[in-house]
Every structure is written in structure tokens, then in C-alpha cells.
Motif scaffolding. Structure first.
Motif, PDB file in Angstrom:
ATOM      1  N   UNK A  12       0.839  -1.204   0.000  1.00  0.00           N
ATOM      2  CA  UNK A  12       0.000   0.000   0.000  1.00  0.00           C
ATOM      3  C   UNK A  12       0.873   1.255   0.000  1.00  0.00           C
ATOM      4  N   UNK A  18      -2.560   8.493  -6.496  1.00  0.00           N
ATOM      5  CA  UNK A  18      -3.948   8.446  -6.984  1.00  0.00           C
ATOM      6  C   UNK A  18      -4.449   6.997  -7.046  1.00  0.00           C
ATOM      7  N   UNK A  19      -3.555   6.077  -7.427  1.00  0.00           N
ATOM      8  CA  UNK A  19      -3.911   4.655  -7.461  1.00  0.00           C
ATOM      9  C   UNK A  19      -4.308   4.204  -6.052  1.00  0.00           C
ATOM     10  N   UNK A  20      -3.479   4.587  -5.075  1.00  0.00           N
ATOM     11  CA  UNK A  20      -3.780   4.201  -3.695  1.00  0.00           C
ATOM     12  C   UNK A  20      -5.096   4.824  -3.220  1.00  0.00           C
ATOM     13  N   UNK A  21      -5.332   6.095  -3.584  1.00  0.00           N
ATOM     14  CA  UNK A  21      -6.576   6.755  -3.172  1.00  0.00           C
ATOM     15  C   UNK A  21      -7.791   6.005  -3.738  1.00  0.00           C
ATOM     16  N   UNK A  22      -7.713   5.598  -4.998  1.00  0.00           N
ATOM     17  CA  UNK A  22      -8.837   4.850  -5.595  1.00  0.00           C
ATOM     18  C   UNK A  22      -9.023   3.505  -4.912  1.00  0.00           C
ATOM     19  N   UNK A  23      -7.895   2.844  -4.615  1.00  0.00           N
ATOM     20  CA  UNK A  23      -7.957   1.514  -4.004  1.00  0.00           C
ATOM     21  C   UNK A  23      -8.509   1.577  -2.581  1.00  0.00           C
ATOM     22  N   UNK A  24      -7.924   2.427  -1.760  1.00  0.00           N
ATOM     23  CA  UNK A  24      -8.354   2.498  -0.351  1.00  0.00           C
ATOM     24  C   UNK A  24      -9.793   2.996  -0.249  1.00  0.00           C
ATOM     25  N   UNK A  25     -10.167   3.971  -1.095  1.00  0.00           N
ATOM     26  CA  UNK A  25     -11.553   4.443  -1.076  1.00  0.00           C
ATOM     27  C   UNK A  25     -12.550   3.360  -1.483  1.00  0.00           C
ATOM     28  N   UNK A  26     -12.075   2.321  -2.163  1.00  0.00           N
ATOM     29  CA  UNK A  26     -12.974   1.230  -2.569  1.00  0.00           C
ATOM     30  C   UNK A  26     -13.198   0.204  -1.464  1.00  0.00           C
ATOM     31  N   UNK A  27     -12.313   0.190  -0.465  1.00  0.00           N
ATOM     32  CA  UNK A  27     -12.338  -0.905   0.520  1.00  0.00           C
ATOM     33  C   UNK A  27     -13.584  -0.893   1.402  1.00  0.00           C
ATOM     34  N   UNK A  28     -14.191   0.282   1.555  1.00  0.00           N
ATOM     35  CA  UNK A  28     -15.343   0.390   2.451  1.00  0.00           C
ATOM     36  C   UNK A  28     -16.654  -0.012   1.758  1.00  0.00           C
ATOM     37  N   UNK A  68     -12.758  16.104   5.057  1.00  0.00           N
ATOM     38  CA  UNK A  68     -11.348  15.932   4.716  1.00  0.00           C
ATOM     39  C   UNK A  68     -10.588  17.264   4.811  1.00  0.00           C
ATOM     40  N   UNK A 187     -19.315   3.832  -4.909  1.00  0.00           N
ATOM     41  CA  UNK A 187     -18.175   2.989  -4.525  1.00  0.00           C
ATOM     42  C   UNK A 187     -16.905   3.665  -5.031  1.00  0.00           C
ATOM     43  N   UNK A 190     -15.571   7.474  -7.390  1.00  0.00           N
ATOM     44  CA  UNK A 190     -16.253   8.040  -8.555  1.00  0.00           C
ATOM     45  C   UNK A 190     -17.276   7.137  -9.219  1.00  0.00           C
TER      46      UNK A 190
END
Lengths: 230, 230
Positions: A12, A18-28, A68, A187, A190
Motif C-alpha cells: 500500500x 492516486x492509485x492508492x486513493x482509488x484503491x483504499x476508497x474502494x475498501x469500504x 477531509x 463505490x 467516482x
């Protein structure tokens, strides 16, 4: 199912931001979609999309959201701290793209309402503006405010002062049929989705098989598959 | 649309308590559905459904949830405070009814895993149990903990230590296609829904028309209807 990938904290940390932001924001998983309406002390309206609204409690009726740091939503926080009031407004299929557009970094003196084409609506009882196009509108007064030290975000908690909702959506047992209002869920950062109800389920008790409910909260004939339950 | 009903704070206060709980829990729209896995210091596993998981931040990767007082989830809180670790496990269509059943008030010495028929899974790196049947599994370490004074609930924040996810669900830009995993979303206290994607939308900028993205994050041909935008 495809192969399970195992991603460690080290992976991680090495992801492009930006890749990490998309990934972590998807986890919830699927998140609620709301527009926060505020005004500053000069009466200038502000509108921001949030996917972090969370139920805090029913009695007293409390709703929170995560604000945020260093984002356009900072205007939202300043306005709430100054006026102690804000609104939460639902996002349905018809206004999802307009709602997403509020996340652009408009200057403080530009109203997101006007920029994206949504209509501010106020009544005499409450200073923060509702979104006229939203089916479900909630007026809240600032109740509590926590700074999350780990990353300087803030949990804003408001007490519900007023709710406006289509009367047809209110079911006999108090449940609000938000699916009938075409509300969307988000999710990741975006992606926008509509929903299809599987079932409502009765209050769970030990040693009692689950009973599915109709949307209006009545017992139904069919049974939920709990084949792996003992 | 049907007539708008206006519900005041006084109306809310006079509602019967279960009716009010169903109504207020519906106001936040669609919520994420997760199972929190923990162990106590004797190694006894505990599992609880929560609909209050919220994204806190991506760098460091932080996820929070609201823990209610005086509920079965109290075991969850005790275990997290004692062991500093917990897991979040996704709920898909196949296990939604089993997940709901974990909300029954089982005694502390009874494992909800066993009671409802889900499988605890641990690895050497992490003490809290995952749910084997969950497609998306997240291991977290307790990072921060806030008591909400207004109603004695608690915000638990964990840092992501590890993620396990089907490799097919990870898109080229980092977005996780949770819809492809049949994850459910919850409305109110007891309604379960699957989803249908409308679109992904590109990062919004002032004075730029929104561009829809494919699920894999690429630009697409069609345009989003923003007819009311100026």
C-alpha cells in the motif's frame, strides 16, 4: 472466483498516490451519497458532495460525516463551525452527475449550486440551504466535533432538526424506502450505482430462523436460505 | 413525486422508539455492509455486522466505524481495546442473511461464527479472524478511538495492515469493482440491496464537462447528461 491477492501495508505504501486513493476508497464498499449545504456568515451558499455520512444514533437523532482536510470541502467545515447549521440532501439518479461536479475546486466566492445547476432552497426556520431537487432533505445543528489526529480529518456530528421526505416513501413501521426514491450509492471515489432490494429481514434472535419482511415491514411467505446455519 | 412531508424535531421525539430507530437509520441512505471480526484475550472469536464503516483516509490507509453502546457489539469493542486488532469482511448476496443473524444477542461465550455458520480464518501474521466466505478481507490495527459524548457511542479507527481481494476485481487504475463481487448495501436497519452501476465519472474540474469512465477507468464515448449545467 478468481485468485485471492494479498496486499500488505508495504505494498500500500509503495502505490502511486492516486492509485492508492482509488484503491483504499474502494475498501469500504458501497457508501451513502449526500450533498452538504451550508452558508457562510455573509449568507453565501456552499454545496459539497460527501460519501462519508454515517448514522450515529436515533435518540437523540444524530448523523455524522467525515470532513477531509485541505479540500474544497474546507469551506463546508468553516461554514458549519461559524453558523452551527448544515443540511444533508439525498442524491438520486437524476442529479448524480451534477452532484459529482460539486467536487471540483471552485473558488470560495462561487456558489456550487449555481456552478452545477442545482437550486438552493431555504425556509424561515433554518439558515443552511436545502437542495430543492433532492427527495430527502435533512436540517441539522452542529452538536459535536472531533479532530482525528492520525490524519487531521474531522468528524462532524449534527442533531436532526427537520426532515423533508416524500410521504409515499415512509413505510408503516418507520422504514424509509430509499430505493423507491432512486437514491444512488457510491463505490470508490467516482462510481455511482442504483440498487435492487434483495429483502428486508426481521430483528434477529438467537435460536430463531430469520424471517424476511416485505418492504412495508410485514411478514412474508418465503424463507431466507440459511442452509449453512445449524 | 408524492407530496413532501415535513417532520420536525418534536415529531421525531414523539415517535415510538422502534419506529424512530427504523426512520432515523434510513436517513443516511445506502450504507456499507461489513462483518467485524475480533478475538478476546483467551482467543475466543467474535463476529458482528456493522453498517457504519467509513473511509477516514488513504495515506496512511485508515478506516473507521461507529460502535453502539449497550449492544452485542460491545464484545467487539472490548476485544478491539484488549487486542488492538480487528478485521473487516465484506458481505455479498450469498452470506447476507447469515451476516444479519450475527446481530442476535448471543452470549459472550458463544461464537457468532459457529452460531450462524460462517468460517473463521486466521493467518500467522494477524490475531483477529477473517471471514473465509467474504470476498474482501481487511486486517486493521487500532489507531485511534473517540467517545462521542452526545450518546456514548464510539468511533473506532484502524490502520489497514493487509487486504485480501480477488485479483480480478482490481481495476488498472486502482479502483476495486465491488459490484462484480456482488457486495450488498444496507438501508435502514434491515434492508439488503444489490447494485447496478450507472457510471464512473472522471475527476471533476471547474469549467470542464464531466467525462464518464468505463469500469476499468478509461474514457468512454458517451456523454453524461448535464443539461441543467451552464
Amino acid at each position: 472466483m478468481s485468485q485471492e491477492k494479498q496486499i500488505t501495508k508495504q505494498h500500500l505504501g509503495s502505490m502511486e498516490s492516486r492509485y492508492r486513493a482509488r484503491f483504499i476508497n474502494s475498501l469500504t464498499g458501497f457508501k451513502s451519497a449526500n450533498l452538504v449545504g451550508t452558508v457562510d456568515q455573509q449568507g453565501n451558499p456552499n454545496l459539497a458532495i460527501v460519501s462519508s455520512v454515517v448514522h450515529i444514533g436515533s435518540n437523540p437523532p444524530l448523523i455524522g460525516f467525515i470532513n477531509r482536510p485541505n479540500s474544497v470541502e474546507r469551506h463546508t467545515l468553516e461554514n458549519i463551525l461559524a453558523t452551527k447549521s448544515f443540511t444533508l440532501n439525498s442524491i438520486d439518479e437524476d442529479i448524480a452527475a451534477l452532484a459529482h461536479q460539486t467536487s471540483a475546486r471552485y473558488p470560495k466566492n462561487q456558489s456550487e449550486f449555481q456552478a452545477v445547476g442545482l437550486t438552493p432552497y431555504t425556509d424561515n426556520d433554518f439558515i443552511a440551504p436545502f437542495v430543492l431537487e433532492s427527495g430527502l432533505k435533512i436540517a441539522l445543528t452542529l452538536k459535536e466535533h472531533h479532530i482525528i489526529k492520525a490524519n487531521d480529518t474531522e468528524l462532524i456530528i449534527g442533531e436532526v432538526e427537520q426532515v423533508r421526505v416524500p410521504s409515499d416513501a415512509i413505510q408503516p413501521d418507520g422504514y424509509l424506502d430509499v430505493e423507491s426514491m432512486d437514491l444512488v450509492t457510491i463505490s470508490g471515489l467516482d462510481s455511482y450505482h442504483v440498487t435492487q432490494r434483495l429483502y428486508r429481514l426481521d430483528y434477529a434472535k438467537p435460536d430463531k430462523a430469520l424471517e424476511p419482511l416485505s418492504v412495508s415491514g410485514e411478514k412474508t411467505e418465503w424463507k431466507v436460505n440459511q442452509s449453512t446455519m445449524d
